[in-house]
Design an enzyme around this catalytic site. Structure first.
Site, PDB file in Angstrom:
ATOM      1  N   ASP A  10       0.877  -1.178   0.000  1.00 33.44           N
ATOM      2  CA  ASP A  10       0.000   0.000   0.000  1.00 33.44           C
ATOM      3  C   ASP A  10       0.914   1.228   0.000  1.00 33.44           C
ATOM      4  OD1 ASP A  10       0.906   0.217   2.607  1.00 33.44           O
ATOM      5  OD2 ASP A  10      -1.069   0.231   3.539  1.00 33.44           O
ATOM      6  N   CYS A  67       3.017  -3.329   4.083  1.00 32.28           N
ATOM      7  CA  CYS A  67       2.195  -2.190   4.507  1.00 32.28           C
ATOM      8  C   CYS A  67       2.913  -1.542   5.684  1.00 32.28           C
ATOM      9  CB  CYS A  67       0.758  -2.618   4.830  1.00 32.28           C
ATOM     10  SG  CYS A  67       0.575  -3.769   6.203  1.00 32.28           S
ATOM     11  N   HIS A 100       9.071 -24.457   8.608  1.00 32.75           N
ATOM     12  CA  HIS A 100       7.973 -25.136   9.307  1.00 32.75           C
ATOM     13  C   HIS A 100       6.603 -24.806   8.740  1.00 32.75           C
ATOM     14  CE1 HIS A 100      10.263 -26.061  13.341  1.00 32.75           C
ATOM     15  NE2 HIS A 100      10.984 -26.332  12.263  1.00 32.75           N
ATOM     16  N   HIS A 135       5.783 -31.419   9.377  1.00 32.52           N
ATOM     17  CA  HIS A 135       5.124 -30.124   9.189  1.00 32.52           C
ATOM     18  C   HIS A 135       4.037 -30.186   8.108  1.00 32.52           C
ATOM     19  CE1 HIS A 135       8.161 -28.623  11.834  1.00 32.52           C
ATOM     20  NE2 HIS A 135       9.104 -29.103  11.039  1.00 32.52           N
TER      21      HIS A 135
END
Ligand code: RB5
Length: 143
Positions: A10, A67, A100, A135
């Site tokens: 942004d 952002c 992970h 994982h």
């Protein structure tokens, strides 16, 4: 390694986006800029959604969203099924969010991390592979 990366921000992340895009290009990455293209105030959820779709639709494997804090971008991107967006402000989390969590979007806060730390985080995040094994089952549970 896939060197095609899509990057978006942004207005608050605009300067850091340009710095990182230039840095990554100089390091051999092919960068697509998903906007915003000016410093005029804009709404981060729209940028997050567009970039997230580019990933879930298979045009890019990984993206970067910036952002002010990285938080709004991550909340918005994580609404898109298949996105694992991680807000990262340190190099250790950069590594583990890939190993992970197999994060496919890196969210950075331009008001939180300086440009040199942002470059280090991005380097590590892009170069670290998912470890899979135990994982993978956990990521399937999230899906
Ligand atoms: C814009 O001022 C700011 O709210 C935005 O960049 C972001 O930090 C939201 O999470």
């Amino acid at each position: 390694m896939n060197k095609k990366i899509i990057i978006g921000s942004d207005h608050a992340g605009f300067d850091l986006k340009n710095i990182l895009a230039e840095y990554l290009k100089n390091n051999g990455y092919e960068i697509t800029d998903a906007g915003t293209y000016t410093k005029e105030s804009c709404d981060y959820p729209l940028i997050a959604k567009e970039l997230a779709k580019e990933i879930t639709e298979g045009r890019y494997e990984k993206g970067i969203l910036i952002c002010g804090t990285g938080i709004g971008m991550s909340i918005a991107a994580n609404k898109v099924n298949g996105i694992r967006a991680a807000v990262v402000s340190d190099t250790c989390s950069a590594k583990f969010s890939r190993q992970h969590n197999n994060a496919n979007i890196l969210c950075l806060g331009s008001r939180i991390v300086g440009e040199e730390l942002a470059k280090d985080i991005t380097d590590i995040w892009l170069k670290t592979d998912f470890l899979a094994e135990r994982h993978s089952k956990r990521l399937s549970m999230i899906e």
